[in-house]
Design a protein around this motif. Structure first.
Motif, short mmCIF file in Angstrom:
data_model
loop_
_atom_site.label_atom_id
_atom_site.label_comp_id
_atom_site.label_asym_id
_atom_site.label_seq_id
_atom_site.Cartn_x
_atom_site.Cartn_y
_atom_site.Cartn_z
N ALA A 98 2.12 1.21 83.55
CA ALA A 98 0.71 0.44 84.51
C ALA A 98 1.63 -1.13 85.23
CB ALA A 98 0.23 -0.42 82.81
N GLY A 99 1.74 -1.14 86.19
CA GLY A 99 1.91 -1.77 86.86
C GLY A 99 3.05 -2.36 85.63
N PRO A 100 3.84 -3.16 86.45
CA PRO A 100 5.02 -3.08 85.92
C PRO A 100 5.68 -2.68 84.50
CG PRO A 100 4.50 -5.70 85.52
CD PRO A 100 3.30 -4.19 86.53
N TYR A 101 4.80 -2.30 83.10
CA TYR A 101 4.76 -1.93 82.29
C TYR A 101 4.92 -0.87 82.06
CZ TYR A 101 3.25 -7.30 82.65
OH TYR A 101 3.75 -8.39 82.34
N VAL A 102 5.05 -0.06 80.86
CA VAL A 102 5.50 1.02 80.79
C VAL A 102 4.93 1.11 78.45
CG1 VAL A 102 6.96 2.96 79.07
CG2 VAL A 102 7.06 1.83 81.88
N PHE A 103 3.91 1.53 78.26
CA PHE A 103 3.05 1.39 77.44
C PHE A 103 3.48 3.22 76.64
CE2 PHE A 103 0.01 -0.99 79.47
CZ PHE A 103 0.36 -2.12 79.01
N MET A 104 4.03 2.63 74.86
CA MET A 104 4.75 3.88 74.17
C MET A 104 3.49 4.11 73.03
SD MET A 104 7.80 5.64 75.09
CE MET A 104 8.45 3.61 75.99
N PRO A 105 2.61 4.45 72.89
CA PRO A 105 1.35 4.59 71.77
C PRO A 105 1.81 5.42 70.36
CG PRO A 105 -0.28 4.82 72.83
CD PRO A 105 1.25 4.41 73.53
N MET B 193 -1.62 5.46 57.26
CA MET B 193 -2.04 5.86 58.62
C MET B 193 -1.11 4.41 59.15
SD MET B 193 -3.16 7.12 61.92
CE MET B 193 -4.16 7.96 62.12
N GLU B 194 -0.41 4.70 60.18
CA GLU B 194 0.49 3.91 60.36
C GLU B 194 0.82 4.06 62.22
OE1 GLU B 194 4.40 2.19 59.05
OE2 GLU B 194 4.22 3.11 57.41
N ILE B 195 0.50 3.40 62.35
CA ILE B 195 0.52 3.27 63.97
C ILE B 195 1.34 2.35 64.95
CG2 ILE B 195 -1.19 2.33 66.90
CD1 ILE B 195 -3.69 3.07 64.17
N PHE B 196 2.39 2.42 65.87
CA PHE B 196 3.26 1.96 66.34
C PHE B 196 3.06 1.50 68.18
CE2 PHE B 196 5.15 3.49 62.91
CZ PHE B 196 5.60 3.08 61.84
N ASP B 197 3.37 -0.02 68.36
CA ASP B 197 2.33 0.88 69.84
C ASP B 197 3.50 -0.34 70.71
OD1 ASP B 197 0.74 1.80 69.55
OD2 ASP B 197 -0.72 0.32 69.34
N PHE B 198 3.94 0.10 71.69
CA PHE B 198 5.65 -0.30 71.61
C PHE B 198 4.76 -0.65 74.02
CE2 PHE B 198 7.70 2.47 68.76
CZ PHE B 198 8.69 1.24 68.40
N GLY B 199 6.12 -1.86 74.02
CA GLY B 199 5.24 -2.23 75.17
C GLY B 199 7.02 -2.54 76.08
N ALA B 200 6.73 -2.21 77.16
CA ALA B 200 8.55 -2.93 77.85
C ALA B 200 8.17 -2.97 79.73
CB ALA B 200 9.43 -1.82 77.12
N LEU B 201 9.21 -3.70 79.76
CA LEU B 201 9.45 -3.70 81.52
C LEU B 201 9.98 -2.52 82.22
CD1 LEU B 201 10.07 -7.25 81.83
CD2 LEU B 201 7.83 -6.56 82.74
N ARG B 202 9.21 -1.97 82.80
CA ARG B 202 10.02 -0.67 83.13
C ARG B 202 11.20 -0.54 84.07
NH1 ARG B 202 5.66 1.85 88.01
NH2 ARG B 202 7.18 4.13 88.39
N SER B 203 11.62 -2.66 84.93
CA SER B 203 12.83 -2.62 85.37
C SER B 203 13.89 -2.53 84.55
CB SER B 203 12.57 -3.99 86.23
OG SER B 203 11.77 -4.72 85.43
N GLU B 204 13.17 -2.52 83.23
CA GLU B 204 14.31 -2.69 82.06
C GLU B 204 14.84 -1.39 81.46
OE1 GLU B 204 15.42 -6.43 79.23
OE2 GLU B 204 13.58 -5.31 78.56
N LEU B 205 12.95 -1.19 80.85
CA LEU B 205 13.11 0.20 80.27
C LEU B 205 14.16 1.34 81.19
CD1 LEU B 205 12.55 1.54 77.72
CD2 LEU B 205 10.37 1.97 78.54
N TYR B 206 13.61 1.29 82.76
CA TYR B 206 14.42 2.61 83.61
C TYR B 206 15.60 2.42 84.17
CZ TYR B 206 9.55 4.45 82.91
OH TYR B 206 8.60 5.93 82.35
#
Length: 318
Positions: free
Chosen positions: A169-176, A202-215
């Motif tokens: 999503a735009g400059p971000y990457v989300f991984m739930p 139930m355990e829920i982990f939601d990660f959010g990172a910058l595409r420019s850094e993660l990729y």
């Protein structure tokens, strides 16, 4: 004099030219190595997952920190804010090799989560249970180890590794990630399939990172944010017995670039005083079974009973 000057200028130009050629060669080599990781490729997806979870190298562990609220929910009454929570996980990812699947990685970690007084922010040692009126000893979460299975670009059956929940999503990457848990409770008997009592959460982990850094393949790791939710039964140390209800944990945090030293003082102080091994990640070859709040409570309770000479009495009657 002019001749000497000309000779000097010629030598300088030659030297500068050589430096320029070398610099261009280095940039070309770096450009050839640098690339943007593609999550659609199994090998890149595996690397993205590793960068999300791990540190710079096997010898430089990563530290995740989170903080939030811990509620109690019982039928017929308002939800109660029981504690503030401060937690951390220290981890390393080690290289593993498989004859068929090649190189992969495996996570080894341990974690602490403290229960804090909602008003003062102090670590709670004894707690008056608002549901029962009984004062109980608090067992803070301290699980060692919390390890993962090896990950490879291909499964044993050849299935490619994927990041199915990844969304850009735009400059971000989300991984739930959702982890529905339902398994044998180590604190109850051998007949749970008949009378119930399984651990259900139930355990829920939601990660959010910058595409420019993660990729970016030139960066050794990424520093994402995380949100964590757990919905589970009452913690065993609360002595709630068969009372209906559940606990709701809600927290947010991130992977810390500064590692352990960047944790809040309350966590660092408590870990160094009472859980010193949690300042370091487990050893690379750690093969111990994982711990949970329930297995840890059972181990500590069994030790206390053994030390006190208490005999476990089985139930009687029909």
């Amino acid at each position: 004099m002019m001749l000497v000057w000309r000779e000097m200028m010629t030598l300088m130009k030659s030297g500068l030219l050589a430096v320029g050629v070398a610099a261009c060669a280095m940039l070309a080599a770096a450009g050839a190595q640098a690339r943007t990781l593609d999550p659609a490729k199994p090998e890149d997806a595996l690397e993205i997952s590793k960068r999300l979870q791990c540190g710079v190298s096997e010898d430089k562990p990563a530290v995740y920190h989170w903080s939030g609220n811990i509620y109690g929910r019982a039928p017929g009454v308002r939800d109660k804010l029981l504690f503030k929570g401060e937690g951390m996980n220290i981890r390393r990812c080690v290289e593993v090799n498989d004859p068929q699947r090649g190189k992969g990685w495996r996570l080894v970690s341990r974690e602490v989560m403290l229960m804090l007084d909602p008003k003062t922010g102090e670590v709670v040692r004894q707690w008056e249970n608002p549901y029962t009126g009984e004062t109980v000893e608090v067992m803070h979460i301290h699980n060692d180890p919390v390890n993962g299975r090896p990950n490879f670009a291909r499964g044993a059956d050849g299935t490619p590794f994927t990041l199915g929940s990844l969304r850009e999503a735009g400059p971000y990457v989300f991984m739930p990630f959702e982890a529905p848990l339902f398994y044998t409770n180590p604190l109850t008997g051998d007949y749970q399939e008949y009378v119930g009592g399984e651990y259900h959460a139930m355990e829920i982990f939601d990660f959010g990172a910058l595409r420019s850094e993660l990729y970016d393949s030139t960066k050794p790791t990424a520093y994402p944010m995380i949100s964590w939710v757990r919905i589970s039964g009452w913690a065993p140390w609360m002595k709630m017995g068969s009372r209906p209800g559940q606990m709701v944990f809600n927290a947010m945090g991130r992977k810390l670039p500064g590692g352990f030293d960047e944790l809040p003082e309350v966590l660092k102080k408590e870990i160094r005083a009472n859980y010193p091994i949690y300042e370091q990640a487990p050893p690379k070859d750690d093969a111990r079974p994982n711990e949970t709040t329930w297995t840890k409570f059972k181990m500590l309770t069994d030790k206390a009973r053994e030390a006190a000479g208490t005999v476990d009495k089985s139930g009687e009657g029909h």
